[in-house]
Design a protein around this motif. Structure first.
Motif, short mmCIF file in Angstrom:
data_model
loop_
_atom_site.label_atom_id
_atom_site.label_comp_id
_atom_site.label_asym_id
_atom_site.label_seq_id
_atom_site.Cartn_x
_atom_site.Cartn_y
_atom_site.Cartn_z
N SER A 156 0.92 -1.29 0.09
CA SER A 156 0.04 0.12 -0.08
C SER A 156 0.77 1.29 -0.08
O SER A 156 1.98 1.41 0.96
N ILE A 187 -2.03 10.15 -6.51
CA ILE A 187 -2.76 9.03 -6.06
C ILE A 187 -3.73 8.43 -6.87
O ILE A 187 -3.96 7.46 -7.01
N LEU A 205 -4.21 4.48 -8.12
CA LEU A 205 -5.59 4.02 -7.66
C LEU A 205 -6.08 3.34 -9.06
O LEU A 205 -6.42 2.34 -9.24
N VAL A 216 -3.95 2.32 -1.94
CA VAL A 216 -3.45 3.46 -1.61
C VAL A 216 -4.29 4.07 -0.28
O VAL A 216 -5.55 3.98 -0.07
N THR A 217 -3.61 4.77 0.78
CA THR A 217 -4.06 5.16 1.90
C THR A 217 -3.42 6.65 2.05
O THR A 217 -2.33 6.79 1.34
N THR A 218 -3.85 7.24 3.02
CA THR A 218 -3.13 8.47 3.34
C THR A 218 -2.59 8.58 4.58
O THR A 218 -3.19 7.74 5.62
N ILE A 260 -9.42 6.51 -1.89
CA ILE A 260 -8.55 5.75 -1.29
C ILE A 260 -9.22 4.53 -0.18
O ILE A 260 -10.11 4.70 0.21
#
Ligand code: SF4
Length: 456
Positions: A126, A155, A159, A165-167, A192
């Motif tokens: 990730s 991002i 995706l 994808v995370t923040t 996300i």
């Protein structure tokens, strides 16, 4: 789902196994920090204030794999510095995927778009993109304009190519709860997987020492952010719901720094990702040689009193969730129905006083007789020093650790450390530039540029 079921099952069975084996301390996430250098110089970061030879150094692929093989955590976080600047980052990630580790590659995303082709989408990988709020807040936080827009574009590209994808978001005093809630809405709309949030920690080496929140102010801030049940039901966090309840003050935890051990260029950092009390040469030595009772708010350690960071308390929340049926039910309830959030009290946000340094550092240019205290000060100094040895030799470089019998010393310009017996050192001269001061100048100049661009 903020986290894939396979990851949840792996982590849950790992923690249960530690409990069955009666292990008091075990790693949950290895913080593998392959380098300190970065393409940003953020005001709240205390990681990059080092001489250039240290910033040029990095862990090799082999060193990274050795760290992972020593430390049995199911998850590996790759912070930095900026890990995408590491020339072997693709190999390192592939090595971790082959070992079935769940990876959070923490990046400011400035290089993500161009480096995406180095990676293959995987349930194990990730990208955890650093975003400290909406465009104005994020660009001010990282002291450079245009950074938010570039990160959002990366991002979207990641995706679209099928990556997880995370923040990750760090919040400081002055953050606006309503704007933060807007940011969470926006991040979710990007598609996300989930968000990770943490209050900042008052690094002694961070350029900005004035905007870290005190503990009660942190709770009040998060209560305001989470005040709307309607909004928060749309937010997904890839962290324990009990940690979120800790942030809003529904529950108390003490720190479990052993839950997220940190391996960087200098070794295994004691006791945590934030404090630098020295380094161990192996994970086992870190476990055995660290006096863990000296750390965490309950220990009374002044360095820990206002700390509520993710890397110290997330593992505590997971530990609570698996320690008893009561904890497990609380975790399940919070996961299904969301964290319980007390109403805000209306108290004003208060900045935390910077933690008292253990000792005052001598100003650049000072010369001291070699004593355990002056060698310790040399270790804490973020700049080169000159060691004058018993035979009159002058060695200039960076003291990366100071133990009773020896110092770990990186000669100026060298990427290879040396060990020097303390008995040989006669004087310590604080001869090099103080990189903490330099970091303040750079961050301040960056902030002025961002503010000027905002006004224009
Ligand atoms: S409370 Fe914070 S600073 Fe203290 S040991 Fe834990 S993570 Fe480190």
């Amino acid at each position: 789902m903020p986290v894939p079921i396979s990851q949840m099952a792996t982590v849950a069975s790992y923690v249960f196994k530690q409990k069955l084996l009666g292990r008091k301390r075990y790693p949950l996430v290895l913080m593998l920090e392959p380098l300190y250098r970065c393409n940003l110089s953020c005001a709240g970061c205390g990681k990059i204030q080092y001489p250039s030879n240290i910033l040029k150094s990095q862990l090799s692929y082999e060193e990274c794999m050795q760290a992972v093989d020593e430390c049995p955590s199911p998850m590996v976080s790759l912070p930095g510095g900026e890990p995408l600047m590491h020339p072997e980052i693709d190999r390192i990630v592939a090595g971790l995927v082959a070992r079935k580790k769940y990876i959070y590659l923490c990046t400011n995303a400035l290089l993500l778009e161009e480096k995406l082709q180095l990676f293959t989408p995987s349930k194990y990988l990730s990208f955890s993109v650093h975003l400290d709020g909406l465009a104005a807040e994020h660009d001010a936080s990282v002291c450079r304009g245009g950074t938010y827009a570039k990160a959002v574009r990366a991002i979207e590209k990641a995706l679209a190519r099928g990556f997880r994808v995370t923040t990750n978001t760090t919040l400081f005093q002055g953050a606006d709860p309503e704007r933060t809630a807007d940011f969470f809405d926006t991040a979710m709309r990007l598609g996300i997987e989930g968000m990770m949030v943490s209050p900042g920690y008052s690094y002694a080496a961070a350029p900005d020492q004035e905007h870290f929140l005190a503990r009660e102010a942190t709770r009040e801030f998060f209560r305001r952010v989470f005040r709307s049940p309607e909004r928060r039901k749309n937010w997904r966090f890839n962290q324990s719901p009990l940690f979120l309840e800790f942030l809003v003050g529904t529950r108390e935890h003490d720190c479990t720094p052993w839950g997220m051990p940190s391996r960087g260029v200098f070794g295994w950092q004691k006791p945590c990702y934030l404090l630098q009390e020295g380094y161990a040469s192996s994970y086992q030595q870190l476990l055995d040689d660290t006096d863990w009772d000296r750390f965490g708010p309950k220990s009374g350690n002044p360095q820990c009193q206002n700390c509520m960071v993710h890397s110290g308390f997330e593992a505590s929340a997971v530990e609570e969730g698996f320690s008893s049926w009561r904890g497990f039910l609380a975790m399940a309830r919070a996961a299904i129905f969301g964290p319980r959030v007390p109403a805000p009290s209306g108290a004003d946000a208060v900045a935390a006083p910077p933690p008292a340094p253990e000792e005052l550092l001598p100003p650049p240019g000072s010369s001291l007789d070699a004593t355990p205290e002056s060698l310790r000060a040399a270790f804490r100094y973020r700049g080169d020093v000159t060691l004058v040895l018993d035979d009159g030799t002058h060695l200039e470089g960076f003291v990366a650790d100071a133990r009773e019998s020896e110092v770990t010393f990186w000669p100026k310009g060298s990427a290879v450390p040396e060990r020097i017996g303390t008995a040989r050192v006669r004087h310590v001269v604080f001869s090099g530039r103080d990189w903490v001061e330099r970091g303040r100048e750079v961050a301040e100049a960056g902030r002025r540029r961002v503010a000027a661009a905002e006004r224009a």
